[in-house]
Motif scaffolding. Structure first.
Motif, PDB file in Angstrom:
ATOM      1  N   UNK A 193       0.736  -1.290  -0.112  1.00 22.35           N
ATOM      2  CA  UNK A 193       0.010   0.051   0.008  1.00 22.35           C
ATOM      3  C   UNK A 193       0.862   1.204  -0.083  1.00 22.35           C
ATOM      4  N   UNK A 194       2.041   1.133   0.821  1.00 24.95           N
ATOM      5  CA  UNK A 194       2.762   2.320   0.864  1.00 24.95           C
ATOM      6  C   UNK A 194       3.536   2.639  -0.314  1.00 24.95           C
ATOM      7  N   UNK A 195       4.147   1.801  -1.100  1.00 27.49           N
ATOM      8  CA  UNK A 195       4.753   1.484  -2.389  1.00 27.49           C
ATOM      9  C   UNK A 195       3.834   2.218  -3.472  1.00 27.49           C
ATOM     10  N   UNK A 196       2.456   2.377  -3.366  1.00 29.09           N
ATOM     11  CA  UNK A 196       1.615   2.951  -3.983  1.00 29.09           C
ATOM     12  C   UNK A 196       1.021   4.182  -3.876  1.00 29.09           C
TER      13      UNK A 196
ATOM     14  N   UNK B 117       4.319   8.678  -0.111  1.00 26.86           N
ATOM     15  CA  UNK B 117       5.507   7.663   0.237  1.00 26.86           C
ATOM     16  C   UNK B 117       6.463   7.705  -0.848  1.00 26.86           C
ATOM     17  N   UNK B 118       5.970   7.684  -2.104  1.00 26.06           N
ATOM     18  CA  UNK B 118       6.828   7.533  -3.219  1.00 26.06           C
ATOM     19  C   UNK B 118       7.594   8.758  -3.551  1.00 26.06           C
TER      20      UNK B 118
ATOM     21  N   UNK C 120       8.038   8.762   7.501  1.00 25.84           N
ATOM     22  CA  UNK C 120       7.393   8.313   8.921  1.00 25.84           C
ATOM     23  C   UNK C 120       6.100   8.814   8.822  1.00 25.84           C
ATOM     24  N   UNK C 121       6.034  10.100   8.465  1.00 24.68           N
ATOM     25  CA  UNK C 121       4.622  11.003   8.618  1.00 24.68           C
ATOM     26  C   UNK C 121       3.449  10.278   7.778  1.00 24.68           C
ATOM     27  N   UNK C 122       4.048   9.737   6.656  1.00 23.09           N
ATOM     28  CA  UNK C 122       3.259   9.024   5.873  1.00 23.09           C
ATOM     29  C   UNK C 122       2.850   7.687   6.193  1.00 23.09           C
ATOM     30  N   UNK C 123       3.651   6.936   6.863  1.00 20.25           N
ATOM     31  CA  UNK C 123       3.390   5.794   7.556  1.00 20.25           C
ATOM     32  C   UNK C 123       2.469   6.022   8.556  1.00 20.25           C
ATOM     33  N   UNK C 124       2.285   6.746   9.384  1.00 18.52           N
ATOM     34  CA  UNK C 124       1.258   7.234  10.389  1.00 18.52           C
ATOM     35  C   UNK C 124       0.065   8.050  10.063  1.00 18.52           C
TER      36      UNK C 124
END
Length: 414
Positions: free
Chosen positions: A301-304, A308-309, A318-322
């Motif tokens: 999910x993060x790869x797309x 994140x990209x 990290x902000x995107x992850x959370x």
């Protein structure tokens, strides 16, 4: 004292039990060949009867638009989780509480409980009329209730009537929502039936599905509309399922453009995540997969995720992850939902769950406009409303008993 129960699910059967125990002549009518079909389907997952947790926390899980805020507490207090466990014990069914607080029969099956329950109802004198599809009601003293049986219209009389026909989820069990037109035709306001406790569709890129379909997202924090739920999601070919998503249903339905935000690592702050990455300058996401212990589904999910990209630093990643924002398209069809929202509006009901416009007619279970998450709250709510409606119908029948209900031919099977 004649009481007609229309609908053989847990709410209807509980109302029948209360009425018969009080000395009324009770008949359960149902369109299907046997009672408790939705109850049996729910039992495939072990039959989560209720949940053991503090009263205030338990009651907060019931959402009932426009209802008196004191009504649900009083309903649950009348037949609470302890009462439900004691009721099951009275049938010889031992229950246990899992580590989550969820309460199950020791056998983890619904059929033994249902068989013993029906036996008890028979011993109380309850009659069962299967293959009777409800098609109409002529209010009066007594009420005239109409059914379609083998293509023929059949009329019965009853001093009190309990409607417990369910919502519109799992229509194969009999909860097909066909009652809405009949009830609305009697002048009762009914909120549209909507899918609740259901999956939502997502426009997954093909690579995400290839890597993540069927994979769980465990221990995530999911939020929508200011509500946060800790739990688990499951990636499916059409979108997402899972308890965390189910509990956000009311918030998502209220959003013009439904969207969830996922925190894949709620136990770690942004600063802690950055520290775990160390002083790397590139390949942030591949490095994060290992150092942040990302699951295959989370990594896909993060790869797309566009944010994140293009993340130019570990802090940005990290902000995107959370705060991974995921647009949703629509809920899955109501037929696939675990339960449904909507139903008879609370303004139409007395505290006894009697219809104000139809004295002597009561409503119980998912026919009423309320919803609750999975985890034991749904069945508990059906038992609680069935208990209240059963007491109301019994009291009404005792004071207005005039009917001469023809004993139907019993056709019940499992």
């Amino acid at each position: 004292m004649k009481i007609a129960i229309i609908g053989g699910g847990p709410a209807g059967l509980r109302a029948a039990e209360v009425g018969a125990a009080g000395g009324a002549s009770v008949t359960v009518f149902d369109a299907r060949p046997s009672v408790g079909r939705k109850f049996l389907v729910a039992g495939k997952g072990g039959l989560n009867l209720t949940k053991g947790e503090p009263r205030a926390e338990f009651i907060r899980n019931y959402l009932a638009p426009e209802a008196d805020p004191l009504l649900w507490p009083s309903l649950i207090d009348e037949f609470d989780p302890d009462a439900l466990r004691a009721w099951a014990a009275g049938l010889g069914i031992e229950t246990f509480a899992a580590s989550t607080g969820r309460v199950y029969p020791r056998e983890m099956k619904a059929a033994p409980l249902l068989r013993r329950w029906v036996l008890r109802l028979r011993e109380l004198g309850v009659r069962f009329a299967m293959g009777n599809r409800w098609i109409g009601l002529q209010p009066g003293s007594p009420h005239k209730v109409e059914f379609l049986v083998d293509g023929q219209v059949r009329r019965e009389e009853a001093d009190a009537v309990v409607l417990a026909l369910g919502g519109a989820s799992w229509p194969g069990t009999g909860s097909d929502g066909a009652w809405v037109k009949i009830v609305a035709g009697l002048g009762i306001n009914v909120a549209p039936l909507l899918p609740a406790n259901c999956g939502w569709e997502v426009a997954w890129p093909v690579p995400v599905l290839t890597a993540a379909e069927g994979q769980p997202l465990k221990n995530v924090l999911v939020s929508a509309g200011g509500v946060e739920i800790f739990g688990e999601l499951l990636v499916t070919h059409y979108g997402l399922e899972g308890g965390a998503l189910y509990q956000l249903g009311p918030s998502l339905r209220a959003m013009p453009a439904p969207e969830i935000t996922i925190d894949f690592r709620p136990s770690l702050s942004v600063e802690q995540l950055v520290a775990k990455m160390g002083p790397i300058q590139r390949n942030f996401l591949p490095e994060a997969r290992q150092r942040w212990k990302l699951s295959d589904a989370a990594f896909a999910i993060l790869s797309h995720d566009p944010a994140a990209a293009v993340a130019a630093s570990t802090q940005a990643l990290a902000l995107t992850l959370k705060h991974c924002q995921l647009p949703l398209i629509r809920p899955r069809p109501i037929a696939e939902a675990i339960s449904s929202a909507g139903g008879v509006c609370w303004g139409e009901l007395e505290p006894s769950l009697m219809l104000r416009k139809l004295p002597g007619v009561f409503v119980a279970g998912e026919m009423i406009d309320w919803e609750a998450p999975t985890g034991g709250y749904l069945i508990q709510g059906c038992f609680a409303t069935g208990t209240r409606a059963g007491h109301g119908a019994l009291e009404w029948a005792c004071s207005h008993g005039k009917a001469s209900l023809i004993a139907p031919v019993e056709r019940i099977s499992f």
